[in-house]
Each structure stands twice: as structure tokens, then as C-alpha cells.
Design a protein around this motif. Structure first.
Motif, PDB file in Angstrom:
ATOM      1  N   ASN A  55     -22.264  -4.571 -34.827  1.00 56.91           N
ATOM      2  CA  ASN A  55     -23.559  -4.997 -35.352  1.00 56.91           C
ATOM      3  C   ASN A  55     -23.671  -6.509 -35.175  1.00 56.91           C
ATOM      4  O   ASN A  55     -22.845  -7.269 -35.692  1.00 56.91           O
ATOM      5  CB  ASN A  55     -23.670  -4.606 -36.834  1.00 56.91           C
ATOM      6  N   THR A 107     -25.724  -8.841 -36.353  1.00 52.99           N
ATOM      7  CA  THR A 107     -25.912  -9.667 -37.545  1.00 52.99           C
ATOM      8  C   THR A 107     -24.599  -9.826 -38.301  1.00 52.99           C
ATOM      9  O   THR A 107     -24.223 -10.939 -38.703  1.00 52.99           O
ATOM     10  CB  THR A 107     -26.982  -9.047 -38.465  1.00 52.99           C
ATOM     11  N   ARG A 136     -22.227 -12.162 -36.400  1.00 54.10           N
ATOM     12  CA  ARG A 136     -22.546 -13.588 -36.564  1.00 54.10           C
ATOM     13  C   ARG A 136     -22.164 -14.096 -37.950  1.00 54.10           C
ATOM     14  O   ARG A 136     -21.690 -15.226 -38.097  1.00 54.10           O
ATOM     15  CB  ARG A 136     -24.022 -13.832 -36.257  1.00 54.10           C
TER      16      ARG A 136
END
Length: 154
Positions: A56, A58, A61
Motif C-alpha cells: 500500500n 500510503t 510512505r
């Protein structure tokens, strides 16, 4: 992060020899901050190793951005330990530093490198039912391994 950044203290200060703690009352800030520093550093390492494998985007990060935060926390703990002489940074005098820098000389010529990226060559002897597989050992000695043809067909 710090409004008044203080550089680390270099050099060793004499201290009493360390001994194992015999009770909880002997646990000091030095041990607690040392364990905290070890935990923070290992967590930063685990986050850095795991972030590239998170599918994923997001979440990846977020995990990657946390590595920098853990590095800053570890530095703050190091500075705390350094200012209290729990984590001392030795500093060599100029003569020792020069001697260490001049202890090595550049190598002459090109280094001998092993033969890379070459697939093993199968040698088949028509007079027998064996393949001979060349195998290089760490000392680059060539050994031939005899494999029956039936083992390779499986």
C-alpha cells in the motif's frame, strides 16, 4: 530539532569500572537510556527494511517517513548520553590519526576477480552415462562432479 544545538563532547573521561547490577535500585539513567537507544536504532532499521515491501503506497510512505523520525530520536538520545558521559566518543591525538591513515598503501595492479556470470558447463562423455559438472571452490580450484544422466532428467 534543538533550538540550541550543542556539538558532541569528544574524548574519554575517567570513570569507575562497570559492574553488574545486583538489584533494581542500582539501575541508573545510563542503562535506561542505553536500552532506549538500542531499541530506537533497531526499530529504525526494521522500518527501513520493511518499508520497500509494503504494497500500500500510503502506508509505505508513512513507514518510510518514520525512519527519519527514529534517526532524530536516536540522535537526541545519543546527545543526552554524551552530555552526561554515558556514551563517550574517543578522539585520537594527531600522531595516532596520522599513523592510522598511513598504515595502508594503495594496491598495485588490478585485483584478481573470480569468473562471474558464467553458467556451469555440462560436459558429456559419450563413453559413459555421466555428465561432468565443473565446480569452482573458494580457492578457485576446479573440481569435476560426476552426475548420472538419469538424475538430470528428473
Amino acid at each position: 530539532m534543538f533550538p540550541n544545538v550543542v556539538p558532541p563532547v569528544y574524548g574519554l573521561k575517567p570513570s569507575a569500572p562497570k559492574k553488574p547490577n545486583q538489584s533494581l535500585s542500582e539501575v541508573k539513567d545510563a542503562e535506561i537510556s542505553g536500552h532506549m537507544l538500542g531499541l530506537i536504532k533497531s526499530q529504525a532499521s526494521l522500518l527501513a527494511k520493511s518499508a520497500p515491501e509494503i504494497t500500500n503506497g500510503t502506508v509505505r510512505r508513512v513507514a518510510a517517513s518514520q525512519v527519519q523520525q527514529f534517526i532524530e530520536m536516536a540522535y537526541e538520545l545519543f546527545m543526552y548520553q554524551n552530555q552526561h558521559a554515558y556514551y563517550q566518543v574517543p578522539q585520537l591525538n594527531a600522531n595516532d590519526t596520522a599513523q592510522m591513515l598511513q598504515a595502508y598503501v594503495p594496491a598495485n595492479g588490478a585485483p584478481q576477480m573470480p569468473i562471474n556470470n558464467k553458467p556451469p558447463v555440462l560436459l558429456f562423455s559419450e563413453s559413459s552415462d555421466f555428465y561432468r559438472l565443473p565446480l569452482y571452490t573458494s580457492s578457485m580450484n576446479l573440481h569435476l562432479i560426476k552426475l548420472p544422466v538419469t538424475d538430470l532428467i528428473k
